[in-house]
Design an enzyme around this catalytic site. Structure first.
Site, PDB file in Angstrom:
ATOM      1  N   LEU A 157       0.823  -1.215   0.000  1.00 28.95           N
ATOM      2  CA  LEU A 157       0.000   0.000   0.000  1.00 28.95           C
ATOM      3  C   LEU A 157       0.854   1.259   0.000  1.00 28.95           C
ATOM      4  CD1 LEU A 157      -2.640  -1.073   2.688  1.00 28.95           C
ATOM      5  CD2 LEU A 157      -2.970  -0.998   0.204  1.00 28.95           C
ATOM      6  N   GLU A 184       5.136   2.946   1.235  1.00 25.76           N
ATOM      7  CA  GLU A 184       6.478   2.749   1.787  1.00 25.76           C
ATOM      8  C   GLU A 184       6.938   4.030   2.438  1.00 25.76           C
ATOM      9  OE1 GLU A 184      11.008   1.504   0.365  1.00 25.76           O
ATOM     10  OE2 GLU A 184       9.477   2.008  -1.116  1.00 25.76           O
ATOM     11  N   GLY A 185       7.615   3.887   3.564  1.00 28.92           N
ATOM     12  CA  GLY A 185       8.176   5.032   4.261  1.00 28.92           C
ATOM     13  C   GLY A 185       9.542   4.683   4.799  1.00 28.92           C
ATOM     14  N   GLY A 186      10.100   5.586   5.619  1.00 28.83           N
ATOM     15  CA  GLY A 186      11.397   5.320   6.193  1.00 28.83           C
ATOM     16  C   GLY A 186      11.389   4.117   7.109  1.00 28.83           C
ATOM     17  N   PHE A 187      10.207   3.787   7.645  1.00 32.93           N
ATOM     18  CA  PHE A 187      10.075   2.655   8.554  1.00 32.93           C
ATOM     19  C   PHE A 187      10.088   1.327   7.816  1.00 32.93           C
ATOM     20  CE2 PHE A 187       6.021   4.459   7.299  1.00 32.93           C
ATOM     21  CZ  PHE A 187       5.430   3.383   6.656  1.00 32.93           C
ATOM     22  N   GLY A 188       9.609   1.296   6.564  1.00 33.89           N
ATOM     23  CA  GLY A 188       9.467   0.056   5.820  1.00 33.89           C
ATOM     24  C   GLY A 188       8.229   0.083   4.941  1.00 33.89           C
ATOM     25  N   ASP A 225       4.290  15.152  13.474  1.00 31.30           N
ATOM     26  CA  ASP A 225       4.563  14.754  12.083  1.00 31.30           C
ATOM     27  C   ASP A 225       3.304  14.901  11.245  1.00 31.30           C
ATOM     28  OD1 ASP A 225       6.282  13.938  10.093  1.00 31.30           O
ATOM     29  OD2 ASP A 225       5.921  11.803  10.405  1.00 31.30           O
TER      30      ASP A 225
END
Length: 431
Positions: free
Chosen positions: A103, A105-109, A229
């Site tokens: 769905l 993607e971010g810095g976390f995964g 954020d």
């Protein structure tokens, strides 16, 4: 087969056990303390930065972000409504984390789409049971794990219609996953910037109001929470375009008692974070209000907070828009052109003034989120669409044209129409 949430002690030990000692205070990239004084010059320098995740040098950090100084609740205080999943259950629920189920993607995964049985943790066949979003954390570093713990801590205890519901989690060996309710329409970011069909004006107001209610709830509790954020990618939408705040990895407990702020490391996203927070590391609820003002501008203009593809004077949305916000005659030049004339005239004026107040350089002069909600609520009922005003003026011009001195009357009416058009309105007072 509901599994109770009973891992707070484990989470607490995990965070403390994985802390790494570092001493970067003497780094060549450190900012001298004297440069952390907030003024217009430093704000301009900040506003010209890129729209990326940020973390200021250690000089602006504080031990207040040490996990030991902000311990998680004891195990007995853990919210029991969260479900504890096994890694294998979530692997099956997402079809082995297949690429076509991603769905986002971010810095976390990555975030995957999956299906679980109702009121349980067992995987279900695609299209059956309960649809969920599974966030998988990248197993590479302390910061990501700390944010994962914060997510469980806050969303495990905070419940509101405008906050995404956390269903459960998985902590198994080095695997860290979170399971959320699935938000059908995705993020506000996608609707504003990645779709060819413009988001209707009424939906923009509804989304802004929902997001504002979410922040007001966080700020107004007995133990206030600063979101830290707030941006379009963290505002998710359900089928009816109800907005819900997601991703609480950077959320922070707000100041209590006689404290005016929380001193903390500087993290977030350039273009959204309040300049005074970036410059000093002092975090308050008014930092979220500034971020809300930026998102309000994005909703109004259809432009990103930072866009390097635009001309130099238009790359930073706040810097470009400020001169227009303080002039009632010019605010209509900010409106997303894809809307054409399908927007409320009074709504644009109110939104512009609200954004202006949220983005004021003095944090104390910014409104509270409760005040923001009061301003936005009546805007849902406005029906003074600009296109209706245009057709009305056009019809009047046509009727006057039929008079004996029609040409003279038409020219006079056209001139009046131009003067009274949204772009030629009188000035408006601002704080």
């Amino acid at each position: 087969m509901e599994k109770k949430c009973g891992c707070w002690a484990i989470l607490r030990r995990s965070v403390s056990g994985t802390r790494k000692s570092s001493d970067s205070r003497n780094s060549a990239n450190s900012i001298p303390k004297s440069s952390l004084v907030y003024d217009a010059v430093t704000e301009t320098r900040y506003l010209n930065a890129s729209n990326r995740g940020m973390c200021a040098p250690d000089e602006a950090r504080s031990s207040s972000d040490d996990p030991k100084s902000n311990p998680l609740p004891a195990e007995k205080e853990a919210p029991r409504q969260l479900l504890q999943f096994t890694f294998q259950e979530l692997k099956s629920a997402t079809g082995n984390f297949r690429p076509d189920s991603i769905l986002g993607e971010g810095g976390f995964g990555f975030v995957f789409k999956g299906w679980i049985e109702e009121n349980g943790t067992a995987p279900a066949k695609p299209g059956s049971g309960t649809t969920v979003a599974v966030k998988s954390l990248k197993p590479d570093g302390v910061q990501g794990h700390r944010e994962w713990v914060a997510e469980v801590d806050f969303l495990g205890q905070l419940h509101h219609p405008n906050l995404v519901k956390l269903i459960g989690y998985c902590i198994e060996d080095d695997q860290r996953l979170l399971v959320y309710e699935f938000m059908t329409r995705g993020s506000l970011e996608n609707h504003l910037f990645r779709r060819t069909i413009p988001l209707p004006w009424s939906n923009r107001i509804k989304i802004a109001l929902g997001a504002a209610k979410g922040l007001a709830f966080l700020h107004g509790g007995t133990e206030p929470v600063i979101y830290r954020d707030f941006k379009t990618s963290n505002i998710l939408l359900d089928t009816e375009y109800n907005a819900k705040l997601s991703d609480f990895g950077l959320a922070k407990a707000g100041p209590q008692g006689d404290k005016t702020h929380v001193s903390t490391r500087v993290v977030g996203t350039y273009g959204y974070a309040a300049p005074e927070y970036v410059m000093t590391g002092h975090l308050t609820s008014k930092s979220d209000v500034y971020s809300f003002g930026v998102v309000l501008l994005e909703i109004l203009t259809g432009r990103r907070s930072m866009d390097k593809k635009r001309p130099s004077g238009e790359q930073n949305l706040v810097m470009w828009a400020r001169p227009y916000l303080s002039d009632k005659r010019k605010v209509f030049q900010l409106v997303d052109p894809r809307l054409e004339l399908n927007y409320s005239i009074k709504g644009v004026q109110k939104i512009s003034q609200l954004a202006y107040n949220c983005l004021t350089r003095d944090p104390k002069s910014r409104p509270s989120m409760d005040e923001v909600v009061k301003v936005l609520t009546p805007l849902q009922d406005l029906n003074d669409l600009a296109i209706l005003s245009y057709h009305s003026r056009f019809s009047q011009a046509g009727r006057r044209k039929k008079k004996p001195d029609g040409m003279h009357q038409l020219n006079g009416n056209q001139s009046k129409s131009r003067r009274d058009s949204p772009l030629k309105s009188g000035k408006q007072n601002y704080k």
